[in-house]
Design a protein around this motif. Structure first.
Motif, PDB file in Angstrom:
ATOM      1  N   MET A 195       2.201   1.402  -3.257  1.00  0.00           N
ATOM      2  CA  MET A 195       1.164   1.996  -4.483  1.00  0.00           C
ATOM      3  C   MET A 195       0.854   3.631  -4.261  1.00  0.00           C
ATOM      4  SD  MET A 195      -1.190  -1.123  -5.123  1.00  0.00           S
ATOM      5  CE  MET A 195      -2.154  -0.323  -6.222  1.00  0.00           C
ATOM      6  N   ARG A 200       0.814  -1.237  -0.098  1.00  0.00           N
ATOM      7  CA  ARG A 200       0.009  -0.072  -0.083  1.00  0.00           C
ATOM      8  C   ARG A 200       0.990   1.336   0.067  1.00  0.00           C
ATOM      9  NH1 ARG A 200      -3.270  -2.684   4.378  1.00  0.00           N
ATOM     10  NH2 ARG A 200      -4.929  -3.860   3.330  1.00  0.00           N
ATOM     11  N   ARG A 232     -11.632   2.031  -7.038  1.00  0.00           N
ATOM     12  CA  ARG A 232     -10.470   1.239  -6.907  1.00  0.00           C
ATOM     13  C   ARG A 232      -9.094   2.293  -7.499  1.00  0.00           C
ATOM     14  NH1 ARG A 232     -14.288  -1.629  -6.048  1.00  0.00           N
ATOM     15  NH2 ARG A 232     -14.310  -3.896  -5.271  1.00  0.00           N
ATOM     16  N   SER A 280      -6.417   3.180  -4.699  1.00  0.00           N
ATOM     17  CA  SER A 280      -5.232   2.687  -5.309  1.00  0.00           C
ATOM     18  C   SER A 280      -4.312   3.802  -5.505  1.00  0.00           C
ATOM     19  CB  SER A 280      -5.074   1.844  -6.614  1.00  0.00           C
ATOM     20  OG  SER A 280      -6.049   0.641  -6.214  1.00  0.00           O
TER      21      SER A 280
END
Length: 301
Positions: free
Chosen positions: A157, A154, A290, A294
């Motif tokens: 990203m 995470r 998403r 993300s």
């Protein structure tokens, strides 16, 4: 008692006590209950994954008194979108079933009765001490490693903006969004209903960026603050029409990929064209969620 907080208590009871208590159970067949309790004893916890309420997952565990007897049940509930299944391995690793014999009905565990003896207290204190020092075990260690790896991913990203890295793909998603909106309009769906679907999907996915954006859009189109305030529990309110309720239930099903035995939204309030349009709205909104999550879009005051 028959919910997730009570099942760990029932799983620790002797069979005769469970049978005696069963007369007070409503709508649960005894053989099925026994199978569920056997699974609770094996796992060390009980879980309700959206069986009672869509979008909500609950985990129940046993709390013992100082002599090791079943004392209470603890149930923790959270949005399914925020539930990390690696947490179950952590729960199992520290479960009373692995630290104390009482969960499994061991003859060495103090029996449930009206009073306790000094021997019981010594035995219970020993059980408590052993629980404090028990190693969580390999399952718990693996769960810790997986969670740390996911946190690391995470963090990596969070520095990547998906739209900037692949702008053509991002534009294609925007074009698909426009097509889904056109399909909804041509199917005769109210623009406010479309915004409700987008907001509800974003609630389930926990996307703060999309929630703020579409809540503002809904207010600008004339949506009321009261309806937005109760949208997360729309089934408990009388604010929404039959068509809106069907659309929201369908959007939840598309988001969670949960196909129940009976389609709660299939009551005739939506035509086939509208079912397809709502489904496409939910599919595209899930994609936007998403992308935003993300890419770690900032959501500041």
């Amino acid at each position: 008692m028959w919910r997730q907080g009570g099942k760990p208590i029932l799983a620790a009871l002797p069979p005769d006590q469970l049978t005696a208590l069963y007369d007070r159970a409503d709508g649960i067949e005894l053989p099925r209950l026994k199978r569920e309790l056997a699974l609770v004893r094996k796992r060390g916890f009980a879980i309700n994954d959206q069986r009672t309420e869509t979008g909500l997952t609950a985990v129940g565990m046993l709390i013992r008194n100082p002599v090791g007897e079943p004392g209470a049940g603890l149930s923790l509930a959270m949005p399914t979108a925020r539930f990390d299944r690696d947490m179950l391995d952590l729960a199992a690793g520290w479960s009373p079933s692995s630290a104390s014999p009482a969960m499994n009905g061991s003859p060495n565990a103090p029996a449930a009765r009206g009073r306790t003896t000094q021997t019981d207290h010594r035995r219970g204190e020993a059980a408590v001490q052993s629980t404090r020092h028990v190693h969580p075990g390999p399952d718990c260690d693996r769960a810790h490693r997986r969670m740390n790896e996911r946190i690391s991913v995470r963090k990596t990203m969070s520095t990547v903006n998906l739209g900037k890295q692949h702008p053509d793909t991002y534009k294609s998603l925007g074009a698909l969004d426009a097509q889904a909106d056109t399909a909804a309009r041509e199917a005769g769906l109210d623009p406010l209903l479309a915004e409700l679907v987008r907001i509800r999907v974003s609630q389930l996915n926990g996307c703060a960026f999309c929630l703020r954006m579409h809540t503002r859009d809904a207010l600008a189109k004339g949506e009321s603050t009261d309806r937005l305030a109760v949208l997360a529990a729309w089934w408990e309110s009388q604010y929404f029409t039959a068509q809106e309720r069907s659309a929201l239930a369908l959007a939840e099903q598309v988001t969670e990929l949960n196909v129940p035995e009976r389609h709660t939204w299939d009551d005739g309030s939506l035509t086939d064209e509208q079912v397809s349009a709502v489904s496409w709205l939910a599919i595209v909104m899930n994609a936007w969620n998403r992308v935003a999550i993300s890419s770690h879009y900032p959501v500041t005051p």
